[in-house]
Design a protein around this motif. Structure first.
Motif, PDB file in Angstrom:
ATOM      1  N   PHE A  99       0.833  -1.202   0.000  1.00 45.74           N
ATOM      2  CA  PHE A  99       0.000   0.000   0.000  1.00 45.74           C
ATOM      3  C   PHE A  99       0.870   1.254   0.000  1.00 45.74           C
ATOM      4  O   PHE A  99       0.651   2.167  -0.813  1.00 45.74           O
ATOM      5  N   LEU A 100       1.853   1.304   0.874  1.00 43.58           N
ATOM      6  CA  LEU A 100       2.695   2.500   0.980  1.00 43.58           C
ATOM      7  C   LEU A 100       3.585   2.688  -0.241  1.00 43.58           C
ATOM      8  O   LEU A 100       3.689   3.792  -0.777  1.00 43.58           O
ATOM      9  N   PHE A 101       4.239   1.616  -0.663  1.00 42.03           N
ATOM     10  CA  PHE A 101       5.208   1.736  -1.750  1.00 42.03           C
ATOM     11  C   PHE A 101       4.528   1.915  -3.102  1.00 42.03           C
ATOM     12  O   PHE A 101       4.814   2.869  -3.820  1.00 42.03           O
ATOM     13  N   PHE A 102       3.648   1.014  -3.454  1.00 39.24           N
ATOM     14  CA  PHE A 102       3.072   1.041  -4.788  1.00 39.24           C
ATOM     15  C   PHE A 102       1.813   1.897  -4.903  1.00 39.24           C
ATOM     16  O   PHE A 102       1.681   2.664  -5.850  1.00 39.24           O
ATOM     17  N   TYR A 103       0.898   1.747  -3.982  1.00 39.08           N
ATOM     18  CA  TYR A 103      -0.377   2.460  -4.096  1.00 39.08           C
ATOM     19  C   TYR A 103      -0.228   3.940  -3.740  1.00 39.08           C
ATOM     20  O   TYR A 103      -0.698   4.798  -4.476  1.00 39.08           O
ATOM     21  N   GLN A 104       0.447   4.223  -2.615  1.00 36.97           N
ATOM     22  CA  GLN A 104       0.648   5.610  -2.193  1.00 36.97           C
ATOM     23  C   GLN A 104       1.924   6.226  -2.772  1.00 36.97           C
ATOM     24  O   GLN A 104       2.109   7.438  -2.690  1.00 36.97           O
ATOM     25  N   GLN A 105       2.806   5.394  -3.286  1.00 33.93           N
ATOM     26  CA  GLN A 105       4.082   5.820  -3.862  1.00 33.93           C
ATOM     27  C   GLN A 105       4.901   6.633  -2.858  1.00 33.93           C
ATOM     28  O   GLN A 105       5.562   7.607  -3.202  1.00 33.93           O
ATOM     29  N   GLN A 106       4.885   6.166  -1.627  1.00 33.23           N
ATOM     30  CA  GLN A 106       5.610   6.803  -0.523  1.00 33.23           C
ATOM     31  C   GLN A 106       6.799   5.911  -0.145  1.00 33.23           C
ATOM     32  O   GLN A 106       6.730   5.116   0.793  1.00 33.23           O
ATOM     33  N   ILE A 107       7.888   6.066  -0.879  1.00 32.73           N
ATOM     34  CA  ILE A 107       9.033   5.180  -0.707  1.00 32.73           C
ATOM     35  C   ILE A 107       9.639   5.313   0.689  1.00 32.73           C
ATOM     36  O   ILE A 107      10.008   4.311   1.310  1.00 32.73           O
ATOM     37  N   GLY A 108       9.741   6.519   1.200  1.00 27.07           N
ATOM     38  CA  GLY A 108      10.312   6.734   2.532  1.00 27.07           C
ATOM     39  C   GLY A 108       9.506   6.056   3.629  1.00 27.07           C
ATOM     40  O   GLY A 108      10.067   5.390   4.508  1.00 27.07           O
ATOM     41  N   PHE A 109       8.196   6.228   3.590  1.00 28.36           N
ATOM     42  CA  PHE A 109       7.344   5.572   4.582  1.00 28.36           C
ATOM     43  C   PHE A 109       7.416   4.046   4.431  1.00 28.36           C
ATOM     44  O   PHE A 109       7.413   3.309   5.412  1.00 28.36           O
ATOM     45  N   ALA A 110       7.478   3.589   3.182  1.00 30.79           N
ATOM     46  CA  ALA A 110       7.590   2.145   2.928  1.00 30.79           C
ATOM     47  C   ALA A 110       8.904   1.606   3.487  1.00 30.79           C
ATOM     48  O   ALA A 110       8.951   0.486   4.007  1.00 30.79           O
ATOM     49  N   LEU A 111       9.960   2.404   3.416  1.00 27.93           N
ATOM     50  CA  LEU A 111      11.252   1.982   3.953  1.00 27.93           C
ATOM     51  C   LEU A 111      11.189   1.812   5.467  1.00 27.93           C
ATOM     52  O   LEU A 111      11.658   0.806   6.010  1.00 27.93           O
ATOM     53  N   VAL A 112      10.596   2.767   6.148  1.00 26.88           N
ATOM     54  CA  VAL A 112      10.437   2.654   7.604  1.00 26.88           C
ATOM     55  C   VAL A 112       9.575   1.436   7.930  1.00 26.88           C
ATOM     56  O   VAL A 112       9.900   0.643   8.826  1.00 26.88           O
ATOM     57  N   GLU A 113       8.502   1.275   7.198  1.00 27.10           N
ATOM     58  CA  GLU A 113       7.562   0.179   7.451  1.00 27.10           C
ATOM     59  C   GLU A 113       8.210  -1.178   7.228  1.00 27.10           C
ATOM     60  O   GLU A 113       7.989  -2.116   7.994  1.00 27.10           O
ATOM     61  N   ILE A 114       9.060  -1.310   6.211  1.00 25.71           N
ATOM     62  CA  ILE A 114       9.653  -2.617   5.931  1.00 25.71           C
ATOM     63  C   ILE A 114      10.670  -3.013   7.003  1.00 25.71           C
ATOM     64  O   ILE A 114      10.851  -4.191   7.301  1.00 25.71           O
ATOM     65  N   PHE A 115      11.327  -2.023   7.618  1.00 27.34           N
ATOM     66  CA  PHE A 115      12.201  -2.337   8.751  1.00 27.34           C
ATOM     67  C   PHE A 115      11.377  -2.904   9.909  1.00 27.34           C
ATOM     68  O   PHE A 115      11.779  -3.871  10.555  1.00 27.34           O
ATOM     69  N   LEU A 116      10.229  -2.314  10.149  1.00 32.47           N
ATOM     70  CA  LEU A 116       9.333  -2.829  11.193  1.00 32.47           C
ATOM     71  C   LEU A 116       8.841  -4.229  10.828  1.00 32.47           C
ATOM     72  O   LEU A 116       8.769  -5.115  11.686  1.00 32.47           O
ATOM     73  N   LEU A 117       8.509  -4.427   9.558  1.00 32.23           N
ATOM     74  CA  LEU A 117       8.070  -5.741   9.095  1.00 32.23           C
ATOM     75  C   LEU A 117       9.143  -6.794   9.360  1.00 32.23           C
ATOM     76  O   LEU A 117       8.831  -7.892   9.834  1.00 32.23           O
ATOM     77  N   LEU A 118      10.391  -6.467   9.088  1.00 32.90           N
ATOM     78  CA  LEU A 118      11.474  -7.414   9.341  1.00 32.90           C
ATOM     79  C   LEU A 118      11.529  -7.820  10.816  1.00 32.90           C
ATOM     80  O   LEU A 118      11.719  -8.996  11.137  1.00 32.90           O
ATOM     81  N   MET A 119      11.370  -6.849  11.701  1.00 30.74           N
ATOM     82  CA  MET A 119      11.396  -7.146  13.137  1.00 30.74           C
ATOM     83  C   MET A 119      10.224  -8.056  13.533  1.00 30.74           C
ATOM     84  O   MET A 119      10.383  -8.986  14.326  1.00 30.74           O
ATOM     85  N   ILE A 120       9.070  -7.799  12.938  1.00 26.18           N
ATOM     86  CA  ILE A 120       7.895  -8.618  13.241  1.00 26.18           C
ATOM     87  C   ILE A 120       8.062 -10.030  12.677  1.00 26.18           C
ATOM     88  O   ILE A 120       7.661 -11.010  13.309  1.00 26.18           O
TER      89      ILE A 120
END
Length: 160
Positions: A99-120
């Motif tokens: 959603f963040l990367f492709f749909y919203q095209q918010q690469i920076g937010f997607a980067l923060v989110e993917i770090f959180l995803l890795l931890m989860i």
């Protein structure tokens, strides 16, 4: 894994849940892959677009198998509800990245989110490992692929 009878409906449901999340992610991704994503500068290690669908499908199937194994061992550890919560949390974060990367095209937010995803993902793998060792290890391809996706997201963020 305990010697329990294979439960077809539970197995199908466990496979269907992550595959459905993947399907929703593909709906969020589809249009941008053909348009916006083609305009981005990408790192040299960026794989061809066709590779993503089979890799993600395989990962979602492994997650489904892992969750089924945990479900069949749900009585062996007293905190099954935490395993369910962390599992659905990582699926939600997985979908949120698309959603963040492709749909919203918010690469920076997607980067923060993917770090959180890795931890989860790491937390989920360890929790599932407590129920069934194989279930925990089935998260390894997912962790490796999302680690690579983190590199790609970071690179695309820097290059654009």
């Amino acid at each position: 894994m305990r010697n329990t009878k294979f439960q077809v409906l539970a197995f199908i449901l466990c496979l269907a849940i992550p595959l459905f999340i993947g399907y929703l992610g593909s709906l969020l991704t589809m249009e941008s892959v053909k348009t916006w994503y083609t305009t981005l500068n990408k790192p040299s290690l960026n794989p061809p677009n066709w590779i993503f669908a089979p890799v993600w499908t395989t990962i979602y199937l492994l997650l489904g198998i892992s969750s089924y194994r945990v479900w069949t061992n749900r009585k062996s550890v007293g905190w099954f509800h935490w395993a369910v919560i962390i599992y659905f949390l990582q699926l939600a974060f997985n979908l949120m990245w698309s959603f963040l990367f492709f749909y919203q095209q918010q690469i920076g937010f997607a980067l923060v989110e993917i770090f959180l995803l890795l931890m989860i993902i790491i937390a989920n793998a360890f929790i599932f490992y407590r129920f069934d060792k194989i279930s925990g290890w089935l998260f390894l391809p997912y962790f490796l692929w999302v680690s690579f996706a983190t590199y790609l997201t970071y690179s695309i963020f820097i290059l654009n």
